[in-house]
Design an enzyme around this catalytic site. Structure first.
Site, PDB file in Angstrom:
ATOM      1  N   TYR A 197      -2.429 -12.496  27.061  1.00 54.73           N
ATOM      2  CA  TYR A 197      -2.080 -13.980  26.577  1.00 54.73           C
ATOM      3  C   TYR A 197      -1.435 -13.625  24.965  1.00 54.73           C
ATOM      4  O   TYR A 197      -1.898 -13.772  24.250  1.00 54.73           O
ATOM      5  CB  TYR A 197      -3.375 -14.826  26.251  1.00 54.73           C
ATOM      6  N   TYR A 241       4.878 -20.953  31.052  1.00 56.25           N
ATOM      7  CA  TYR A 241       3.685 -20.755  30.098  1.00 56.25           C
ATOM      8  C   TYR A 241       2.605 -21.196  30.760  1.00 56.25           C
ATOM      9  O   TYR A 241       2.507 -22.394  30.926  1.00 56.25           O
ATOM     10  CB  TYR A 241       4.128 -21.679  28.829  1.00 56.25           C
TER      11      TYR A 241
END
Ligand code: ZN
Lengths: 381, 137
Positions: free
Chosen positions: A335, A285
């Site tokens: 994203y 992440y």
């Protein structure tokens, strides 16, 4: 049936075309519609029908009732809506697996839809509904998760001697991988010089250290290993999954999330019987590039303080010793707040990653270091 | 003549008023638990350690260290448009709690990790004060 005994599998994944949506920037496209597109793909991918789904977990779409109605899943046995934050991506998959292991559902559709770009949302600033406690920071002009991460990196760089540009290999590697990913938004390559010449957002972080804001949908279907046997694709088994909160008033954590991350790392490596060096690829992440260093160090890939050296010289690139964020990650693919990273792990394990395929990929790890740290280890079934 | 305060500022409530008015006395005041001695920030109705509501506002020493900082270049607020690039600092008070603030009276090139700081105060909205920090002599 046990949650941690490879009894639960991911059997269907779907993503929308992030590059196309970036180009279109269609404000009439709702998060529901993006999520439903991804769900349709995930159903096709798995060979399941809507009527096979008995659990519905969604994130970033305003109402689970609305999505239930829109996809005609009225009587699902488990249902919930999770907040639209990226830390939830791993949580949702973990909860789906745990709910199935507990017998509350058999086949859970996990759906994410994000129209943040076309709706012109920002991660920073203040507006109606900003909680009072955040105003203590806003009063000094402090806002946006990236700035809180920038504070951690400023200290990290000072303690461990990371020079200016130490983060560049992360941004550059993500762009290289994105060039091999048809749905990636940012495919243009960048050099270290371009990285350094880009404007600061919150010094020490520059433009290319930041994830982008883009629209898209993602869906993941989770079921039992038994059920997975008769489906279209080779299943991806959940070998391990763990989480830990790191809940304080500030996204800036004095230990760079280390205690929470080490707890999760110890759990997933113990559950799976594997070690970091046995991973064939890792999806991390990367809302902001420093988080990748903190992740690599706390999960035991690199010694504390040496992550910035460890990532150099192509080690994390596609043909390197430990390919990381093979789709381009959050700074280049798009994203989708952890959702597409988990899907990339599945595609790599199935051998479906096309030009960016890691050869003989059998074990992949997802790591999200954030106020809810999560990690899964996934294995080719 | 008064000028309107345009920067983001917390709604002043009975709970947080002692914090924002303490600057008039030149001190940072934080809640201190009468039951367990814990000190916390920002204002909350219960002691986060023992969950009691029995606290008093106690003056802090004003001494702190600079944990880290960023120099904000992005304009997230119109009211900070003329301030960019500006320093936001994450400081740890001698008594333990962390807070966001800024450092004044020093070039940002001279900021150093863990440098000692002391609190000073700038007037903010309607009789409120904001603590800021300067290098300790
Ligand atoms: Zn107490």
């Amino acid at each position: 049936m046990a949650f941690l005994n490879e009894d639960i599998a991911i059997v269907g994944v779907g993503t929308t075309d992030f590059a196309a949506q970036y180009k279109e920037r269609d404000p009439s496209r709702t998060s529901y519609s993006l999520g439903i597109d991804a769900l349709k793909q995930a159903l096709d991918d798995s060979g399941l029908e809507l009527s096979d789904i008995d659990g519905l977990l969604c994130s970033r779409m305003p109402s689970y009732e609305r999505i239930g109605d829109l996809v005609n899943l009225r009587h699902v046995r488990v249902v919930n809506g999770y907040e639209g934050s990226g830390r939830m991506a791993g949580v949702v998959i973990q909860h789906a697996a745990a709910l199935i292991a507990a017998g509350l559902a058999t086949t859970v559709a996990c759906i994410y839809g994000n129209n943040g770009r076309s709706a012109a949302m920002t991660y920073g600033g203040a507006g109606a509904g900003t909680p009072d406690h955040l105003y203590y920071d806003l009063a000094y002009g402090m806002t946006s998760p990236g700035a809180y991460v920038g504070m951690m990196y400023q200290r990290y760089a000072s303690i461990y001697g990371a020079p200016d540009g130490a983060l560049a290999p992360l941004a550059i590697s993500n762009r290289k991988n994105a060039a091999l990913n048809p749905i990636a938004v940012m495919k243009e390559q960048i050099t270290e010089e371009e990285y350094l010449a880009a404007r600061y957002i919150a010094d020490p972080l520059r433009l290319y250290d930041y994830c982008m804001i883009n629209d898209g949908g993602a869906a993941i279907i989770v079921t039992t290993k038994e059920r997975a046997k008769n489906l279209k694709k080779r299943p991806v088994l959940i070998s391990a999954s763990a989480s830990s909160g790191d809940l304080t008033n500030f996204y800036t954590k004095p230990d760079f999330f280390d205690e929470a991350s080490r707890f999760v790392a110890d759990k997933v490596y113990a559950q799976s019987g594997l070690t970091p060096d046995q991973m064939d690829c890792v999806q991390i992440y990367d809302n902001f590039t420093p988080i990748m260093l903190f992740s690599l160090e706390s999960f035991g890939f690199a010694p504390r303080g040496e992550g910035w050296q460890w990532i150099r010289d192509g080690r994390i690139e596609l043909n390197g010793e430990m390919p990381i964020n093979t789709s381009g990650g959050h700074t280049a693919e798009g994203y989708m707040q952890g959702w597409a990273l988990q899907i990339e792990a599945v595609r790599q394990l199935r051998g479906e990653a096309g030009a960016r395929q890691v050869s003989d990929c059998e074990i992949a790890q997802y790591i999200c270091v954030s106020p809810i740290v999560t990690s899964h280890i996934l294995r080719r079934g | 003549m008064t000028t309107e305060y345009t920067k983001p500022f917390p709604p002043i409530t009975d709970l947080n008023r002692p914090y924002f008015e303490a600057g008039a006395e030149g001190v940072i005041k934080l809640q201190s638990c009468n039951s367990c001695g814990n000190i916390w920030f920002p204002a909350a109705e219960h002691c986060p350690r023992c969950l009691e509501q029995d606290y008093e506002w106690k003056p802090m020493s004003g001494r702190a260290t600079l944990w880290s900082w960023v120099v904000m270049h992005q304009v997230y607020f119109k009211s900070f448009k003329d301030d960019v690039p500006y320093v936001v600092a994450f400081v740890q008070l001698e008594e333990g709690p962390f807070m966001m603030s800024t450092v004044t009276g020093v070039d940002r090139e001279a900021l150093k990790r863990d440098m000692p700081l002391r609190a000073t105060f700038v007037p903010a909205k309607e009789g409120s004060w904001l603590p800021v920090f300067e290098p300790a002599a």
